[in-house]
Design a protein around this motif. Structure first.
Motif, PDB file in Angstrom:
ATOM      1  N   MET A   1      16.839  -6.649 -26.276  1.00 17.56           N
ATOM      2  CA  MET A   1      16.734  -5.172 -27.018  1.00 17.56           C
ATOM      3  C   MET A   1      16.308  -3.916 -25.606  1.00 17.56           C
ATOM      4  O   MET A   1      15.684  -4.122 -24.927  1.00 17.56           O
ATOM      5  N   MET A   2      17.324  -3.779 -25.099  1.00 16.91           N
ATOM      6  CA  MET A   2      16.991  -1.685 -24.408  1.00 16.91           C
ATOM      7  C   MET A   2      16.054  -1.068 -25.071  1.00 16.91           C
ATOM      8  O   MET A   2      15.998  -0.651 -26.065  1.00 16.91           O
ATOM      9  N   ASN A   3      15.141  -0.437 -23.980  1.00 10.75           N
ATOM     10  CA  ASN A   3      14.718   0.487 -24.173  1.00 10.75           C
ATOM     11  C   ASN A   3      15.749   1.730 -23.220  1.00 10.75           C
ATOM     12  O   ASN A   3      15.607   2.313 -21.494  1.00 10.75           O
ATOM     13  N   ARG A   4      15.933   2.715 -23.977  1.00 11.31           N
ATOM     14  CA  ARG A   4      16.412   3.553 -23.664  1.00 11.31           C
ATOM     15  C   ARG A   4      16.421   4.693 -22.418  1.00 11.31           C
ATOM     16  O   ARG A   4      17.079   4.846 -21.835  1.00 11.31           O
ATOM     17  N   GLU A   5      15.202   4.860 -22.814  1.00 13.77           N
ATOM     18  CA  GLU A   5      14.279   6.014 -21.658  1.00 13.77           C
ATOM     19  C   GLU A   5      14.179   5.085 -20.382  1.00 13.77           C
ATOM     20  O   GLU A   5      14.456   5.799 -19.184  1.00 13.77           O
ATOM     21  N   GLU A   6      14.129   4.128 -20.646  1.00 12.99           N
ATOM     22  CA  GLU A   6      13.775   3.003 -19.082  1.00 12.99           C
ATOM     23  C   GLU A   6      15.169   2.699 -18.290  1.00 12.99           C
ATOM     24  O   GLU A   6      15.235   2.644 -17.381  1.00 12.99           O
ATOM     25  N   ALA A   7      16.432   2.818 -19.315  1.00 16.61           N
ATOM     26  CA  ALA A   7      17.601   2.622 -18.652  1.00 16.61           C
ATOM     27  C   ALA A   7      18.049   4.113 -17.657  1.00 16.61           C
ATOM     28  O   ALA A   7      18.524   3.510 -17.020  1.00 16.61           O
ATOM     29  N   THR A   8      17.108   4.563 -18.636  1.00 12.41           N
ATOM     30  CA  THR A   8      18.276   5.685 -18.384  1.00 12.41           C
ATOM     31  C   THR A   8      17.498   6.423 -16.877  1.00 12.41           C
ATOM     32  O   THR A   8      18.251   6.410 -15.773  1.00 12.41           O
ATOM     33  N   ALA A   9      16.057   5.917 -16.759  1.00  9.21           N
ATOM     34  CA  ALA A   9      15.306   6.336 -15.427  1.00  9.21           C
ATOM     35  C   ALA A   9      16.567   4.889 -14.495  1.00  9.21           C
ATOM     36  O   ALA A   9      16.086   5.422 -13.231  1.00  9.21           O
ATOM     37  N   ALA A  10      16.121   4.075 -15.316  1.00  5.80           N
ATOM     38  CA  ALA A  10      16.934   3.159 -13.945  1.00  5.80           C
ATOM     39  C   ALA A  10      18.446   3.736 -13.227  1.00  5.80           C
ATOM     40  O   ALA A  10      18.860   3.085 -12.331  1.00  5.80           O
ATOM     41  N   ARG A  11      19.416   4.171 -14.436  1.00  5.38           N
ATOM     42  CA  ARG A  11      19.878   4.741 -13.972  1.00  5.38           C
ATOM     43  C   ARG A  11      20.312   6.254 -12.501  1.00  5.38           C
ATOM     44  O   ARG A  11      20.733   5.959 -11.952  1.00  5.38           O
ATOM     45  N   GLN A  12      19.733   7.151 -13.533  1.00  2.78           N
ATOM     46  CA  GLN A  12      18.888   7.237 -12.314  1.00  2.78           C
ATOM     47  C   GLN A  12      18.473   6.972 -10.499  1.00  2.78           C
ATOM     48  O   GLN A  12      18.776   7.369  -9.909  1.00  2.78           O
ATOM     49  N   ARG A  13      17.728   6.399 -10.832  1.00  3.27           N
ATOM     50  CA  ARG A  13      16.843   5.366  -9.376  1.00  3.27           C
ATOM     51  C   ARG A  13      18.596   5.296  -9.089  1.00  3.27           C
ATOM     52  O   ARG A  13      18.427   5.094  -7.665  1.00  3.27           O
ATOM     53  N   VAL A  14      19.176   4.181  -9.653  1.00  3.66           N
ATOM     54  CA  VAL A  14      20.234   3.290  -8.463  1.00  3.66           C
ATOM     55  C   VAL A  14      21.149   4.684  -8.364  1.00  3.66           C
ATOM     56  O   VAL A  14      21.848   4.486  -6.727  1.00  3.66           O
ATOM     57  N   MET A  15      21.908   6.209  -9.256  1.00  2.00           N
ATOM     58  CA  MET A  15      22.262   6.934  -8.818  1.00  2.00           C
ATOM     59  C   MET A  15      21.841   7.216  -7.286  1.00  2.00           C
ATOM     60  O   MET A  15      23.087   7.805  -6.511  1.00  2.00           O
ATOM     61  N   GLN A  16      20.989   8.178  -7.643  1.00  2.00           N
ATOM     62  CA  GLN A  16      20.012   8.981  -6.484  1.00  2.00           C
ATOM     63  C   GLN A  16      20.137   7.409  -5.093  1.00  2.00           C
ATOM     64  O   GLN A  16      20.585   8.028  -3.837  1.00  2.00           O
ATOM     65  N   ALA A  17      20.171   6.520  -5.425  1.00  2.00           N
ATOM     66  CA  ALA A  17      20.053   5.218  -3.704  1.00  2.00           C
ATOM     67  C   ALA A  17      21.476   5.605  -3.913  1.00  2.00           C
ATOM     68  O   ALA A  17      21.289   5.680  -2.533  1.00  2.00           O
TER      69      ALA A  17
ATOM     70  N   ILE B   1      21.218   2.510   3.474  1.00  4.09           N
ATOM     71  CA  ILE B   1      21.780   1.338   2.730  1.00  4.09           C
ATOM     72  C   ILE B   1      20.763   2.149   0.934  1.00  4.09           C
ATOM     73  O   ILE B   1      19.463   1.812   1.997  1.00  4.09           O
ATOM     74  N   PRO B   2      21.014   1.514   0.258  1.00  3.73           N
ATOM     75  CA  PRO B   2      20.928   1.987  -1.817  1.00  3.73           C
ATOM     76  C   PRO B   2      19.771   0.960  -1.008  1.00  3.73           C
ATOM     77  O   PRO B   2      19.431  -0.274  -0.912  1.00  3.73           O
ATOM     78  N   GLU B   3      18.590   1.505  -1.571  1.00  3.46           N
ATOM     79  CA  GLU B   3      17.006   0.384  -1.907  1.00  3.46           C
ATOM     80  C   GLU B   3      17.028   0.656  -3.400  1.00  3.46           C
ATOM     81  O   GLU B   3      16.722   1.395  -3.946  1.00  3.46           O
ATOM     82  N   VAL B   4      17.627  -0.236  -3.908  1.00  2.00           N
ATOM     83  CA  VAL B   4      17.294  -0.604  -5.395  1.00  2.00           C
ATOM     84  C   VAL B   4      16.824  -2.316  -6.174  1.00  2.00           C
ATOM     85  O   VAL B   4      18.020  -2.749  -5.591  1.00  2.00           O
ATOM     86  N   THR B   5      16.288  -1.561  -7.477  1.00  4.55           N
ATOM     87  CA  THR B   5      16.082  -3.290  -7.248  1.00  4.55           C
ATOM     88  C   THR B   5      17.304  -4.050  -8.101  1.00  4.55           C
ATOM     89  O   THR B   5      18.148  -3.108  -9.353  1.00  4.55           O
TER      90      THR B   5
END
Length: 171
Positions: free
Chosen positions: A1-17, A25-29
Motif C-alpha cells: 500500500m502506498m503511503n501518500r505522504e511519503e510518495a508526495t515527499a518523494a515526488r518533491q525530491r524528484v522534481m527538485q532534483a 545531474i539529478p541525485e535521486v533514488t
C-alpha cells in the motif's frame, strides 16, 4: 500500500532534483522515482476513475528528465465484444510512459478527465492555449517549459470557453 505522504515527499525530491537539469545531474533514488510514479498513477485513478470506462478523455502527463516535461492529449476507449473497454485510458497512458523512457523521462504528475463528449475540442483549445504561453516550446503535444499546475489550470479554464478559436480541428 502506498503511503501518500511519503510518495508526495518523494515526488518533491524528484522534481527538485530534476529541476537542476541540464546544469547538474539529478541525485535521486530509484525508490523516490517509483513512489513519485505510483503517486501519479494514484492521481490518475482519483481524477478519472474508472480508467476502463468507455468514452473520450483529455489528459495531462508531467515528466521529469531531459526530455519533454508535459504531454497533453486525447484518448478514447470503447466497449469491446465482452462489454469491457478494449482500449482503455490506462493502456494509452502506459504506452506513453514506455515512449517517455526513450527520452529518459519518468512520469511523476498525471491528470485525466472523466469521459466527456467534447474531448477533441477541449484538447485542441488546451493545446492552442498552452502553445501560446511565453517560454513554452512545443513539439506536437509535448511541451518544454510549462509548469504542470499551470497547464491544468489552463486546461480547465478552456473547457467551456467557446471564445478560444480552435486551430487544430483536423485532429
Amino acid at each position: 500500500m502506498m503511503n501518500r505522504e511519503e510518495a508526495t515527499a518523494a515526488r518533491q525530491r524528484v522534481m527538485q532534483a530534476y529541476a537542476q537539469l541540464p546544469q547538474a545531474i539529478p541525485e535521486v533514488t530509484a525508490d523516490d522515482l517509483r513512489q513519485a510514479n505510483r503517486l501519479a498513477w494514484a492521481d490518475l485513478e482519483m481524477a478519472g476513475a474508472p480508467l476502463d470506462a468507455p468514452g473520450e478523455r483529455i489528459y495531462a502527463l508531467g515528466f521529469v528528465g531531459p526530455g519533454p516535461g508535459l504531454k497533453v492529449g486525447f484518448t478514447s476507449s470503447r466497449p469491446g465484444p465482452t462489454g469491457r473497454a478494449d482500449r482503455t485510458a490506462a493502456a494509452r497512458i502506459k504506452y506513453l510512459e514506455r515512449v517517455s523512457l526513450a527520452h529518459h523521462t519518468v512520469m511523476v504528475r498525471a491528470w485525466i478527465s472523466r469521459p466527456v463528449t467534447n474531448a477533441r475540442d477541449w484538447e485542441a483549445k488546451s493545446l492552442d492555449a498552452l502553445e501560446g504561453l511565453e517560454g513554452s516550446t512545443v513539439i506536437c503535444e509535448y511541451f518544454h517549459g510549462v509548469d504542470f499546475d499551470l497547464a491544468l489550470k489552463i486546461i480547465h479554464s478552456v473547457r467551456n470557453d467557446s471564445m478560444i478559436p480552435v486551430r487544430r480541428a483536423g485532429r
